[in-house]
Structure formats: structure tokens, C-alpha cells
Design a protein around this motif. Structure first.
Motif, PDB file in Angstrom:
ATOM      1  N   ARG A   1       0.571  -4.375  -0.406  1.00  0.00           N
ATOM      2  CA  ARG A   1      -0.418  -3.948  -1.400  1.00  0.00           C
ATOM      3  C   ARG A   1      -0.339  -2.430  -1.600  1.00  0.00           C
ATOM      4  O   ARG A   1      -0.337  -1.935  -2.718  1.00  0.00           O
ATOM      5  CB  ARG A   1      -1.821  -4.325  -0.933  1.00  0.00           C
ATOM      6  CG  ARG A   1      -2.878  -4.073  -1.998  1.00  0.00           C
ATOM      7  CD  ARG A   1      -4.253  -3.907  -1.414  1.00  0.00           C
ATOM      8  NE  ARG A   1      -4.413  -2.546  -0.915  1.00  0.00           N
ATOM      9  CZ  ARG A   1      -5.586  -1.958  -0.729  1.00  0.00           C
ATOM     10  NH1 ARG A   1      -6.690  -2.604  -0.972  1.00  0.00           N
ATOM     11  NH2 ARG A   1      -5.660  -0.730  -0.281  1.00  0.00           N
TER      12      ARG A   1
ATOM     13  N   SER B   1      -4.621 -16.582  -9.252  1.00  0.00           N
ATOM     14  CA  SER B   1      -5.235 -15.323  -8.852  1.00  0.00           C
ATOM     15  C   SER B   1      -4.762 -14.237  -9.796  1.00  0.00           C
ATOM     16  O   SER B   1      -3.618 -14.255 -10.242  1.00  0.00           O
ATOM     17  CB  SER B   1      -4.824 -14.945  -7.432  1.00  0.00           C
ATOM     18  OG  SER B   1      -4.932 -16.034  -6.564  1.00  0.00           O
TER      19      SER B   1
ATOM     20  N   GLU C   1       0.976 -19.557  -8.766  1.00  0.00           N
ATOM     21  CA  GLU C   1       0.830 -18.098  -8.821  1.00  0.00           C
ATOM     22  C   GLU C   1       2.082 -17.419  -9.385  1.00  0.00           C
ATOM     23  O   GLU C   1       2.097 -16.215  -9.580  1.00  0.00           O
ATOM     24  CB  GLU C   1       0.521 -17.545  -7.420  1.00  0.00           C
ATOM     25  CG  GLU C   1      -0.790 -18.063  -6.813  1.00  0.00           C
ATOM     26  CD  GLU C   1      -2.025 -17.457  -7.480  1.00  0.00           C
ATOM     27  OE1 GLU C   1      -1.861 -16.569  -8.320  1.00  0.00           O
ATOM     28  OE2 GLU C   1      -3.146 -17.898  -7.150  1.00  0.00           O
TER      29      GLU C   1
ATOM     30  N   ALA D   1      -5.052  -9.859 -10.656  1.00  0.00           N
ATOM     31  CA  ALA D   1      -5.549  -8.526 -10.310  1.00  0.00           C
ATOM     32  C   ALA D   1      -6.083  -7.844 -11.566  1.00  0.00           C
ATOM     33  O   ALA D   1      -5.576  -8.071 -12.663  1.00  0.00           O
ATOM     34  CB  ALA D   1      -4.424  -7.701  -9.700  1.00  0.00           C
TER      35      ALA D   1
ATOM     36  N   VAL E   1      -0.549  -9.044  -3.823  1.00  0.00           N
ATOM     37  CA  VAL E   1      -0.342  -9.924  -2.684  1.00  0.00           C
ATOM     38  C   VAL E   1      -1.381 -11.033  -2.675  1.00  0.00           C
ATOM     39  O   VAL E   1      -2.583 -10.770  -2.699  1.00  0.00           O
ATOM     40  CB  VAL E   1      -0.449  -9.130  -1.364  1.00  0.00           C
ATOM     41  CG1 VAL E   1      -0.146 -10.047  -0.182  1.00  0.00           C
ATOM     42  CG2 VAL E   1       0.487  -7.939  -1.380  1.00  0.00           C
TER      43      VAL E   1
ATOM     44  N   ARG F   1      -5.801  -4.883 -12.544  1.00  0.00           N
ATOM     45  CA  ARG F   1      -4.896  -3.848 -13.074  1.00  0.00           C
ATOM     46  C   ARG F   1      -5.696  -2.737 -13.750  1.00  0.00           C
ATOM     47  O   ARG F   1      -5.359  -2.254 -14.831  1.00  0.00           O
ATOM     48  CB  ARG F   1      -3.865  -4.461 -14.017  1.00  0.00           C
ATOM     49  CG  ARG F   1      -3.020  -5.499 -13.273  1.00  0.00           C
ATOM     50  CD  ARG F   1      -1.711  -5.804 -13.938  1.00  0.00           C
ATOM     51  NE  ARG F   1      -0.988  -6.803 -13.139  1.00  0.00           N
ATOM     52  CZ  ARG F   1       0.100  -7.417 -13.558  1.00  0.00           C
ATOM     53  NH1 ARG F   1       0.613  -7.136 -14.746  1.00  0.00           N
ATOM     54  NH2 ARG F   1       0.714  -8.288 -12.783  1.00  0.00           N
TER      55      ARG F   1
ATOM     56  N   ALA G   1      -2.646  -4.939  -5.148  1.00  0.00           N
ATOM     57  CA  ALA G   1      -3.873  -5.722  -5.038  1.00  0.00           C
ATOM     58  C   ALA G   1      -3.742  -6.754  -3.931  1.00  0.00           C
ATOM     59  O   ALA G   1      -2.654  -7.255  -3.662  1.00  0.00           O
ATOM     60  CB  ALA G   1      -4.180  -6.419  -6.359  1.00  0.00           C
ATOM     61  N   PHE G   2      -4.854  -7.040  -3.312  1.00  0.00           N
ATOM     62  CA  PHE G   2      -4.915  -8.091  -2.304  1.00  0.00           C
ATOM     63  C   PHE G   2      -5.762  -9.210  -2.897  1.00  0.00           C
ATOM     64  O   PHE G   2      -6.956  -9.050  -3.111  1.00  0.00           O
ATOM     65  CB  PHE G   2      -5.556  -7.528  -1.031  1.00  0.00           C
ATOM     66  CG  PHE G   2      -5.545  -8.486   0.118  1.00  0.00           C
ATOM     67  CD1 PHE G   2      -4.470  -8.531   1.000  1.00  0.00           C
ATOM     68  CD2 PHE G   2      -6.616  -9.346   0.332  1.00  0.00           C
ATOM     69  CE1 PHE G   2      -4.465  -9.418   2.060  1.00  0.00           C
ATOM     70  CE2 PHE G   2      -6.608 -10.241   1.401  1.00  0.00           C
ATOM     71  CZ  PHE G   2      -5.527 -10.267   2.263  1.00  0.00           C
ATOM     72  N   LEU G   3      -5.124 -10.326  -3.187  1.00  0.00           N
ATOM     73  CA  LEU G   3      -5.815 -11.407  -3.884  1.00  0.00           C
ATOM     74  C   LEU G   3      -6.139 -12.513  -2.882  1.00  0.00           C
ATOM     75  O   LEU G   3      -5.255 -13.243  -2.457  1.00  0.00           O
ATOM     76  CB  LEU G   3      -4.939 -11.934  -5.024  1.00  0.00           C
ATOM     77  CG  LEU G   3      -4.372 -10.852  -5.962  1.00  0.00           C
ATOM     78  CD1 LEU G   3      -3.384 -11.459  -6.959  1.00  0.00           C
ATOM     79  CD2 LEU G   3      -5.480 -10.119  -6.685  1.00  0.00           C
TER      80      LEU G   3
END
Lengths: 317, 135
Positions: free
Chosen positions: B31, A114, B56, A116, B37, A118, A93-95
Motif C-alpha cells: 500500500r 472493492s 477484483e 479505492a 491491496v 483515489r 489503498a488497503f481494501l
């Protein structure tokens, strides 16, 4: 003290590292997650949870940054869970929601995480609901959940948030298309962002018209507001409306809504528990596999198989 | 779906340069390798980077820098990480970092250096092999 107890103590004391770790555990380890939630649950229910949803590119992240600033100006602490999609092909994932909120990351009164999806459907992640509980238990006054870019069916946010803000922007295509169902029905407050663009009044009118088509009897009429998230125009007004909705919930619909939410959660928890217990039981004796084979041979359909299993396990009903 | 734990990576651009093509390409490659990411955009202060890493709960921080200020910014970042107790995070660096600066930066605890032309596979593999194993 065990690792979990330490995390729980930290969360309740508002320790940022512990909050971060708790959310990681919730995302990765269902068994430990349950223990964390069980311990913090009595301390939840104090934060006002705001869901921000709407199509991709409507300006949700930028608007949230301004909402946070406005709440900070009012002396409130804020937690954010920002959800972005997981790639169904690679699992990665690109967050990128933080890009718009970066200056706030050093503010002690703000905690941004952040997350994802999933591959969980509905615009949020499976772990979102429990991450919100962690932020709530840590003493945040306001918790904001940003869904993935959503439109017609990503409405899981109603299970998490008390006030739902739906954000649109002019020029994202035919409004009627974007708002024909789904998010249109869950919004407590509608925002047309990028209000410095052309056709903004048409968007506002379209949304109002759509809302009037609803024949549901409503004690709360969702307002339609204009904002320019980049400059912050209209954001103070938006907060006023959010606060108004919060007070409305406290006064009237709140208890009912809380009840509905608790009911859904209990039903889902029972389903999950019973299902996994039953499957575990069946697997022990190899029955699961034999039912599976029968289904594959088309000798029985899955629903009838489930009925048979239930009858056998619970004794006729 | 629960399963194997995802590696979470923060890709950060410390200091004053506005070239993030490389950072974005690396982010995309990670990714595609199945990692989560977090990308935070340009012109980050060391404080912002470290606080983001903490919130995070990342396993890896990738620092991309082309301004030449690495000898000032990287030590500050490593110091802040230590202060916040984030000592098991793997820190790697990319961009323009002259070879003669690498030994000093390695002493600070930065583990991988990936200059221009590095195949992204190499970075992916390095992270898989060196990211902290957490439960």
C-alpha cells in the motif's frame, strides 16, 4: 469484435470476468469507460441501488454481509461496490471490506468489488457510479454501495443510490457530534447496529430526536431500527424497510428522484465536457498558459479570466 | 484522477493457519508503495481466493502460508486460476516454504518466494518488475 464490445457483451450476459474487467476499465480509462457506459446504459435502471453509509467502525461491512444473505434467501442476486480510502500520501489503498464477506465470494449470485477512492471526495470513488451501472446492466436485482467511513460531509452517495441506509453504533462518541449534519440528512433508513451494547436505546432516541428537528415536509418518515450484524438480529426487518422504501419510490417520489439524479448527471457531464473542450482549445494556441501567467502576476483573477475566455470563444453574451 | 494504472494485489491466507502478521506487514508495504491491496482475512479456500481474484480483477496474488500445506493448496489454486482463465496474474508466495519445495511450486507458475526476514522493499520491487503490464 473489439475488446470493448466483448466486455459489453459479457456484462450483458452476466459474465463475471467481463464485469470485473469492465470495472477495471472504468477506473482507469475514461475514454473506454465512456464507450462501455454508452453501450450498457439502455440496460440499466432495473436494479435497486442501496447505499450503506455511516461512521467507521459502526459495522457496515458486517451488516452488508447479512443483508446479502437475506436477499439471497429471497432468491435475489446481489452486486456490491465496497469503497475504502486511498492514502493521500502514497496513492495506495488497503481494501479490507471483503474480510467480512468472504464466504459469499463463491456464491454465483453475489459479485463483490472493492474500490479505492483515489482521492475523490464525498465517501465514494469517481468510478463508483459507473461500476454500479455495470452491475445493474449485468442483471443484478440489488446493488449495494458501501461508502468509506463517513460522517458529516460524505454525502455523494445520494447521487448513486435510491435507498440510503445510515448505520450508527452506540459508544462511537457523542451522537450529536457524529450526526449534526451530512449523513443525518440523507438517510432513508437509520440503523443502530451493535444493539446488544449498552446505551442503544439512547442512541435510537437521539436519532429520532434529531430527525424530528427537521422541518422538511416528508412523505417518507425515516425509520430507526436496531440490528446486531454479527448475529443477524434485526436484518430481516431492515430488508422489509428497504423494500418498503423501494415500493414508496415506485409509488411516489421515485420519478422525481430519478429526474433529479438524471439532471445532476447531465449537468456534471456537460460541465466536464465543456471544460475539457475549452481547455484543449486554449492549450492549442498557448492561451491557457498566458492566462495562467496573468493570474500568477495578479493581473486578473481566475473567474474574470474564465469570463473573458467564454466571451471570446462563444462570442459576447 | 486518472493517471498511471494502479497495481491491484490480493493478499490471501489459504488454509488453516491463523498467523497473519506477516501478510499484514506485506499488505501495508505494498500500500505504501502506491498499490491497491485487497486483504481478505484468514482461512481462505482455494475457491474463495481464485473467485476473489477474478471479481477484483487483480494483477497480483500474494499467498501467505505457515501451515505447511502449500504443496496441497498451491497446486489447487494454480489449477483453478487456469480454469478461470486468469493466466496472466502474477502469483507470489511468502511464509514458511522449505527450499526443496520451491522448484515444484515454480513449475506450477508461482514466481516469487519470500520467506521470513525478507525486506519488504524486495517484495515491492519484485512486484513492480513482474506484474503483468496491462493497458
Amino acid at each position: 469484435m473489439s475488446e470493448i464490445e466483448e466486455i459489453v457483451q459479457g456484462v450483458l450476459a452476466g459474465d463475471r470476468r467481463s464485469i470485473a474487467k469492465a470495472i477495471t476499465v472504468i477506473e482507469n480509462n475514461p475514454e473506454k469507460a465512456r464507450r462501455i457506459i454508452a453501450s450498457i446504459y439502455p440496460h440499466t435502471g432495473k436494479a435497486h441501488v442501496i447505499g450503506v453509509t455511516g461512521p467507521g467502525g459502526s459495522g457496515k461491512s458486517t451488516l452488508i454481509e447479512k443483508i446479502i444473505r437475506e436477499y439471497r434467501r429471497r432468491g435475489k442476486t446481489v452486486g456490491v461496490v465496497a469503497v475504502d480510502p486511498t492514502s493521500p500520501f502514497t496513492g495506495g489503498a488497503f481494501l479490507g471490506d471483503r474480510i467480512r464477506m468472504q464466504e459469499l465470494s463463491v456464491d454465483e449470485g453475489v459479485f463483490i468489488r472493492s474500490m479505492a477512492t483515489r482521492n475523490y471526495l464525498g465517501g465514494i470513488a469517481r468510478a463508483t457510479k459507473d461500476a454500479v451501472k455495470v452491475l445493474d446492466a449485468s442483471g443484478r436485482d440489488v446493488v449495494i454501495v458501501e461508502t468509506v467511513g463517513a460522517g458529516q460531509s460524505e454525502v455523494e452517495i445520494i447521487k448513486v443510490a435510491q435507498t440510503i441506509v445510515v448505520v450508527f453504533a452506540p459508544g462511537l462518541g457523542d451522537e450529536i457530534q457524529a450526526i449534526k449534519a451530512g449523513v443525518m440528512e440523507i438517510g432513508d433508513i437509520f440503523v443502530v447496529n451493535k444493539a446488544d451494547r449498552e446505551n442503544v436505546d439512547k442512541s435510537v432516541m437521539d436519532i429520532r430526536a434529531m430527525l424530528q428537528l427537521s422541518n422538511k415536509e416528508q412523505a417518507w418518515t425515516p425509520p430507526v431500527l436496531k440490528t446486531i450484524a454479527l448475529t443477524g438480529d434485526g436484518v430481516a426487518k431492515l430488508i422489509e424497510k428497504i423494500e418498503e422504501h423501494r415500493r414508496f419510490l415506485e409509488r411516489e417520489a421515485g420519478r422525481e428522484k430519478a429526474r433529479e439524479k438524471a439532471e445532476t448527471e447531465l449537468v456534471e457531464a456537460i460541465k466536464e465536457k465543456v471544460a475539457s473542450l475549452m481547455i484543449e482549445e486554449l492549450e492549442k494556441e498557448g492561451e491557457f498558459e498566458s492566462y495562467l501567467q496573468k493570474i500568477l502576476r495578479r493581473e486578473i483573477d481566475p473567474m474574470s479570466a474564465a469570463e473573458k475566455i467564454l466571451k471570446k470563444k462563444l462570442g459576447g453574451c | 484522477m486518472h493517471g498511471e494504472r494502479k497495481i491491484r494485489v490480493l493478499i490471501a491466507k489459504p488454509g488453516l493457519d491463523s498467523h497473519d502478521r506477516g501478510a499484514k506487514i506485506v499488505a501495508r508495504a505494498l500500500r505504501d508503495a502506491g498499490m491497491e491491496v485487497i486483504y481478505t482475512g484468514l482461512r481462505q479456500t482455494p475457491e474463495q481466493i481464485v473467485e476473489t481474484a477474478l471479481q477484483e480483477d487483480v494483477d497480483v496474488i500474494g499467498l501467505s502460508i505457515l501451515s505447511g500445506a502449500h504443496n496441497t493448496l498451491f497446486p489447487r489454486i494454480m489449477e483453478l486460476l487456469k480454469q478461470k482463465g486468469l493466466t496472466d496474474v502474477l502469483v507470489v508466495a511468502g511464509g514458511i516454504i522449505p527450499d526443496e519445495d520451491v522448484p515444484e511450486l515454480e513449475k506450477l507458475g508461482i514466481k516469487g518466494f519470500f520467506g521470513p526476514g525478507t525486506p519488504t522493499d524486495k517484495i515491492v520491487q519484485f512486484i513492480f518488475e513482474n506484474a503483468p503490464k496491462r493497458s
